[in-house]
Design a protein around this motif. Structure first.
Motif, PDB file in Angstrom:
ATOM      1  N   SER A   1      10.569  -1.630 -36.921  1.00 55.98           N
ATOM      2  CA  SER A   1       9.159  -1.981 -36.728  1.00 55.98           C
ATOM      3  C   SER A   1       8.617  -2.531 -38.048  1.00 55.98           C
ATOM      4  N   TYR A   2       7.476  -3.209 -37.989  1.00 55.66           N
ATOM      5  CA  TYR A   2       6.898  -3.807 -39.195  1.00 55.66           C
ATOM      6  C   TYR A   2       6.646  -2.754 -40.285  1.00 55.66           C
ATOM      7  N   ASP A   3       6.378  -1.486 -39.876  1.00 55.28           N
ATOM      8  CA  ASP A   3       6.139  -0.427 -40.867  1.00 55.28           C
ATOM      9  C   ASP A   3       7.377  -0.186 -41.732  1.00 55.28           C
TER      10      ASP A   3
ATOM     11  N   HIS B   1       7.469 -11.222 -49.493  1.00 50.79           N
ATOM     12  CA  HIS B   1       8.792 -11.798 -49.786  1.00 50.79           C
ATOM     13  C   HIS B   1       9.031 -13.073 -48.995  1.00 50.79           C
ATOM     14  N   THR B   2       8.716 -13.048 -47.675  1.00 52.52           N
ATOM     15  CA  THR B   2       8.991 -14.244 -46.869  1.00 52.52           C
ATOM     16  C   THR B   2       8.065 -15.394 -47.270  1.00 52.52           C
ATOM     17  N   ALA B   3       6.853 -15.052 -47.722  1.00 55.17           N
ATOM     18  CA  ALA B   3       5.903 -16.113 -48.110  1.00 55.17           C
ATOM     19  C   ALA B   3       6.469 -16.956 -49.249  1.00 55.17           C
TER      20      ALA B   3
ATOM     21  N   TYR C   1      -0.604 -10.476 -36.696  1.00 48.03           N
ATOM     22  CA  TYR C   1      -0.387  -9.115 -36.221  1.00 48.03           C
ATOM     23  C   TYR C   1      -0.924  -8.083 -37.221  1.00 48.03           C
ATOM     24  N   LEU C   2      -0.686  -8.329 -38.492  1.00 45.17           N
ATOM     25  CA  LEU C   2      -0.915  -7.305 -39.501  1.00 45.17           C
ATOM     26  C   LEU C   2      -2.274  -7.460 -40.175  1.00 45.17           C
ATOM     27  N   GLU C   3      -3.042  -6.381 -40.131  1.00 46.40           N
ATOM     28  CA  GLU C   3      -4.373  -6.375 -40.745  1.00 46.40           C
ATOM     29  C   GLU C   3      -4.275  -6.682 -42.250  1.00 46.40           C
TER      30      GLU C   3
ATOM     31  N   ASN D   1       4.030 -21.532 -38.089  1.00 46.05           N
ATOM     32  CA  ASN D   1       5.030 -21.764 -39.128  1.00 46.05           C
ATOM     33  C   ASN D   1       5.881 -20.523 -39.368  1.00 46.05           C
ATOM     34  N   ASN D   2       7.178 -20.641 -39.051  1.00 45.65           N
ATOM     35  CA  ASN D   2       8.130 -19.565 -39.333  1.00 45.65           C
ATOM     36  C   ASN D   2       7.766 -18.266 -38.623  1.00 45.65           C
ATOM     37  N   VAL D   3       7.370 -18.372 -37.382  1.00 42.82           N
ATOM     38  CA  VAL D   3       6.955 -17.214 -36.582  1.00 42.82           C
ATOM     39  C   VAL D   3       7.725 -17.151 -35.257  1.00 42.82           C
TER      40      VAL D   3
HETATM   41  C1  LIG Z   1       7.741 -14.939 -41.518  1.00 45.38           C
HETATM   42  S1  LIG Z   1       6.063 -14.636 -41.427  1.00 45.38           S
HETATM   43  C2  LIG Z   1       5.339 -16.240 -41.583  1.00 45.38           C
HETATM   44  C3  LIG Z   1       3.904 -16.189 -41.997  1.00 45.38           C
HETATM   45  C4  LIG Z   1       3.228 -17.537 -42.230  1.00 45.38           C
HETATM   46  N1  LIG Z   1       3.134 -18.316 -41.028  1.00 45.38           N
HETATM   47  C5  LIG Z   1       3.928 -18.319 -43.326  1.00 45.38           C
HETATM   48  O1  LIG Z   1       4.505 -19.358 -43.044  1.00 45.38           O
HETATM   49  O2  LIG Z   1       3.924 -17.862 -44.477  1.00 45.38           O
HETATM   50  C6  LIG Z   1       5.855 -14.278 -39.700  1.00 45.38           C
HETATM   51  C7  LIG Z   1       4.466 -13.779 -39.389  1.00 45.38           C
HETATM   52  O3  LIG Z   1       4.283 -13.716 -37.980  1.00 45.38           O
HETATM   53  C8  LIG Z   1       3.499 -12.586 -37.680  1.00 45.38           C
HETATM   54  N2  LIG Z   1       3.746 -12.254 -36.275  1.00 45.38           N
HETATM   55  C9  LIG Z   1       4.943 -12.031 -35.667  1.00 45.38           C
HETATM   56  N3  LIG Z   1       4.758 -11.751 -34.364  1.00 45.38           N
HETATM   57  C10 LIG Z   1       3.424 -11.827 -34.141  1.00 45.38           C
HETATM   58  C11 LIG Z   1       2.602 -11.629 -32.996  1.00 45.38           C
HETATM   59  N4  LIG Z   1       3.130 -11.317 -31.806  1.00 45.38           N
HETATM   60  N5  LIG Z   1       1.267 -11.776 -33.138  1.00 45.38           N
HETATM   61  C12 LIG Z   1       0.730 -12.109 -34.335  1.00 45.38           C
HETATM   62  N6  LIG Z   1       1.451 -12.299 -35.462  1.00 45.38           N
HETATM   63  C13 LIG Z   1       2.780 -12.153 -35.354  1.00 45.38           C
HETATM   64  C14 LIG Z   1       3.971 -11.536 -38.674  1.00 45.38           C
HETATM   65  O4  LIG Z   1       3.013 -10.533 -38.894  1.00 45.38           O
HETATM   66  C15 LIG Z   1       4.196 -12.396 -39.940  1.00 45.38           C
HETATM   67  O5  LIG Z   1       3.065 -12.443 -40.760  1.00 45.38           O
END
Ligand SMILES: C[S@@+](CC[C@H](N)C(=O)[O-])C[C@H]1O[C@@H](n2cnc3c(N)ncnc32)[C@H](O)[C@@H]1O
Length: 363
Positions: free
Chosen positions: A136-138, A146-148, A208-210, A252-254
């Protein structure tokens, strides 16, 4: 008979496996140097220095610095001068290793170590049939930061200047003024970059994350951006009262992280309405493992990062588990079967074959 991509399976495997493992150890030490800022310290000293001098400049313990130098010198990352006890970075290494370096790669080693630290045991426990579904994200407290690091430089330099111009219709709309949603916006780097470049448009970042949304709000405040806002939420369950509110959705990357990509695409269709545009940027790769051998240079990194984070996160949320290397064919199939028309698709400019884009329209 050799398999596809394997040139020689019959020789002694010893040297290859030893070299691979040495590279693994060296990567961990590169991550240590990157996280502690040691490459920057050595680069700033400019002339060769002893371990004592490097330790003093870094404000750290000489004994630790010396051991780390041992690993980095023998891995041929840091150089040693003819006196035998002074260390320096060759000029050609500085851009790849230092935090501000123009071709920084050491953050990738840092990501590997941090994902491993957070995910390894939990992912290992998820393999057995009777084990948990995933993570989980926790489990990954620093994952967003890191991914940013992978994408922020591209966002800063190329999102507005190289990517948006690929789509002249969209660029015109952004200049005239439209409403845009940045789906899974992380800490808002892309939302803020677009808001800054297109002041007549308005931007809504959702994550997703506050903690990410708070970071994004701070970034927008620091830049005094008035045309963007952020809210925490699941992009697979967007609010009922925003149907048809947006003309453009950016992701982007999601996509490969999504637990429920089809549900999410149905939601995107609903909030865009007819003719709305969607750009998805995701990892570049092909859906079959065999097609990534020797064709996708970062394939081993992407499969590994996926296994340590992206895949178990999706499966842990009861999702489909696309994985970061689900590939161009799979993403195209999902997006078109969800009712989007693929307008353009290709490698993301200036991203060194690491990312692929899918630009679509609500059919
Ligand atoms: C790898 S990061 C990319 C963040 C940003 N788009 C970037 O390019 O830096 C993936 C992001 O997607 C968000 N995410 C994944 N599933 C999601 C969902 N179902 N609803 C909202 N956010 C989600 C995560 O919290 C995370 O911040």
């Amino acid at each position: 008979m050799a398999s596809k991509g394997e040139t020689d399976l019959s020789g002694d495997f010893g040297p290859q496996i030893e070299e691979t493992i040495q590279h693994g150890f060296a990567s961990v030490m590169i991550a240590m140097g990157y996280d502690l800022g040691l490459f920057d310290v050595i680069a700033e000293l400019s002339v060769p220095n002893s371990s004592e001098e490097i330790a003093a400049a870094a404000g750290m313990k000489e004994r630790y610095i010396r051991e780390w130098l041992g690993a980095m010198v023998t891995a041929k990352i840091v150089s040693i001068d003819s006196t035998g006890d002074k260390y320096f970075l060759q000029a050609n290494r500085v851009p790849y290793l230092t935090k501000g370096g123009s071709c920084n790669k050491s953050y990738a080693a840092s990501l590997l170590v941090n994902l491993t630290k957070d995910g390894f045991e939990k992912v290992k426990a998820s393999f057995p049939t009777e084990g948990p579904a995933g993570t989980s994200y926790d489990d990954y407290p620093g994952r967003s930061d890191h991914t940013a690091k992978f994408g922020n430089r591209w966002i800063k330099n190329h999102l507005v200047n190289s990517f948006i111009p690929l789509f002249p219709e969209l660029k015109n709309q952004l200049e005239t003024g439209i409403t845009v949603i940045d789906l899974g916006c992380g800490k808002g780097a892309s939302t803020c970059a677009l808001a800054r470049a297109f002041p007549r448009s308005t931007f809504h970042g959702v994550d997703y994350l506050e903690v990410n949304c708070q970071g994004a709000k701070r970034q927008a405040e620091e830049e005094s951006l008035k045309n963007c806002k952020f809210s925490a939420g699941d992009i697979s369950k967007l609010p009922d009262d925003i149907s048809g509110n947006f003309q453009y959705a950016f992701m982007n990357n999601v996509f490969h992280d999504l637990a429920h990509p089809m549900t999410c695409l149905a939601e995107i269709k609903r909030i865009l309405g007819p003719g709305g545009l969607l750009s998805i940027i995701d990892c570049h790769g092909y859906s079959a493992i065999k097609d990534n051998i020797d064709r996708v240079p970062a394939a081993v990194n992407l499969y590994s990062a996926s296994l340590l984070g992206c895949l178990p996160l999706s499966l842990g949320a009861g999702g489909v588990g696309l994985g970061a290397m689900c590939g161009v064919e799979k993403i195209t199939e999902i997006v078109t079967s969800a009712g989007f028309e693929m307008l353009q698709s290709g490698l993301v400019p200036e991203f060194r074959s690491y990312r692929h884009y899918f630009h679509c329209k609500v059919a």
